[in-house]
Write an enzyme that holds these catalytic residues in place. Sequence first.
Site, PDB file in Angstrom:
ATOM      1  N   THR A 123      11.034   4.759  -2.877  1.00 56.44           N
ATOM      2  CA  THR A 123      12.062   5.783  -2.668  1.00 56.44           C
ATOM      3  C   THR A 123      13.195   5.526  -3.652  1.00 56.44           C
ATOM      4  O   THR A 123      13.452   4.388  -4.007  1.00 56.44           O
ATOM      5  CB  THR A 123      12.578   5.651  -1.215  1.00 56.44           C
ATOM      6  OG1 THR A 123      11.512   5.957  -0.328  1.00 56.44           O
ATOM      7  CG2 THR A 123      13.762   6.553  -0.936  1.00 56.44           C
ATOM      8  N   THR A 146      16.048   2.482   1.100  1.00 61.37           N
ATOM      9  CA  THR A 146      14.626   2.576   0.835  1.00 61.37           C
ATOM     10  C   THR A 146      13.923   1.667   1.835  1.00 61.37           C
ATOM     11  O   THR A 146      14.560   0.796   2.418  1.00 61.37           O
ATOM     12  CB  THR A 146      14.297   2.142  -0.609  1.00 61.37           C
ATOM     13  OG1 THR A 146      12.876   2.191  -0.797  1.00 61.37           O
ATOM     14  CG2 THR A 146      14.751   0.716  -0.912  1.00 61.37           C
ATOM     15  N   GLY A 147      12.626   1.874   2.041  1.00 65.97           N
ATOM     16  CA  GLY A 147      11.907   1.020   2.987  1.00 65.97           C
ATOM     17  C   GLY A 147      11.137   1.867   3.980  1.00 65.97           C
ATOM     18  O   GLY A 147      10.822   3.030   3.714  1.00 65.97           O
TER      19      GLY A 147
HETATM   20  N1  GLY Z   1      11.876   5.514   3.199  1.00 64.75           N
HETATM   21  C1  GLY Z   1      10.848   6.404   2.930  1.00 64.75           C
HETATM   22  C2  GLY Z   1       9.989   6.714   4.067  1.00 64.75           C
HETATM   23  O1  GLY Z   1       9.730   5.901   4.922  1.00 64.75           O
HETATM   24  O2  GLY Z   1       9.507   7.802   4.137  1.00 64.75           O
END
Ligand code: GLY
Length: 284
Positions: free
Chosen positions: A159, A208-209
């Site tokens: 991301t 992100t994650g």
């Molecule tokens: N952080 C991106 C997702 O889990 O979709």
Amino acid sequence: MKLIIHGGFFSESHTHDKTKSQKQAALKRIVHQGFQYLKNHTSIQTVAYVVQLLEDDPLFNAGTGSQIQADGRIRMSAALMDGSSLKMAGVVNIEHVKNPILVAEKLMSYEDKILGGTGAIEFARTHHFPFFDPQTKERKEEYDKKKDNKNHATTRTSTVGCVCIDKLGKLATATSTGGKGYERPGRISDSATVAGNYANAHCGVSLTGIGEDIVSLAMAAKIATRVSDGMTLAHAFEKSFLELKQIDGLAGAIGIDDKGNIQHQESHPTMVYASYDGILLDIF
Ligand code: GLY
């Protein structure tokens, strides 16, 4: 004026060394381009511009190069938030556009600010965002492998996100994702929620994650609220990541406060990021 960007996680394995250095080179280029843009634009204009550049780079899991869902389709989510007006706009599970973040930016001036699925696609077409297939050869190969192996483990997501403070001291954030990869159609990512992307007058944060972990802890909104209530940015990150550890969550975050302090933290190795204020402050 400062900005920090992230390009998600990369795998620690030896075979991914090349990808890591490619991502770092891309981040270095984009953070520099973003700062040049910030000189003559507001923070909210800049975060949209920078995330568009990240979406256009197939190395990252956003826009071109997005992960493919279990049914073989790509659905992307993106949002941006203006800290001074507290306006947030986003798209959830949009398909067949080149830059989800630009559709989200367009929604900033509409009353209905977060659109999902067919509504988001229809809005994009009405506003002349042309049909675009964001699938790359690499992502298709990864998808086919997952399908054949019946091993649908989540790839550490790449991301993308940007937080910046402009010359008037105004903060903004933007985040964009192709999701976890091989997820059930209809699953909603954190990126277009206040858990994954939040800014107010005191702080901006992008994450992100794993979306489920990020949403469980309302990470971005909580960090920003803690800073608004007087906690330092560093302490707000530290406390929120300690809470994430208690659920064994996986996330990385970047943030800037109204004093121009910059912070990043991740629960696991390793998030790629870069920050810039006229010189390259930090890169990983
Ligand atoms: N952080 C991106 C997702 O889990 O979709």
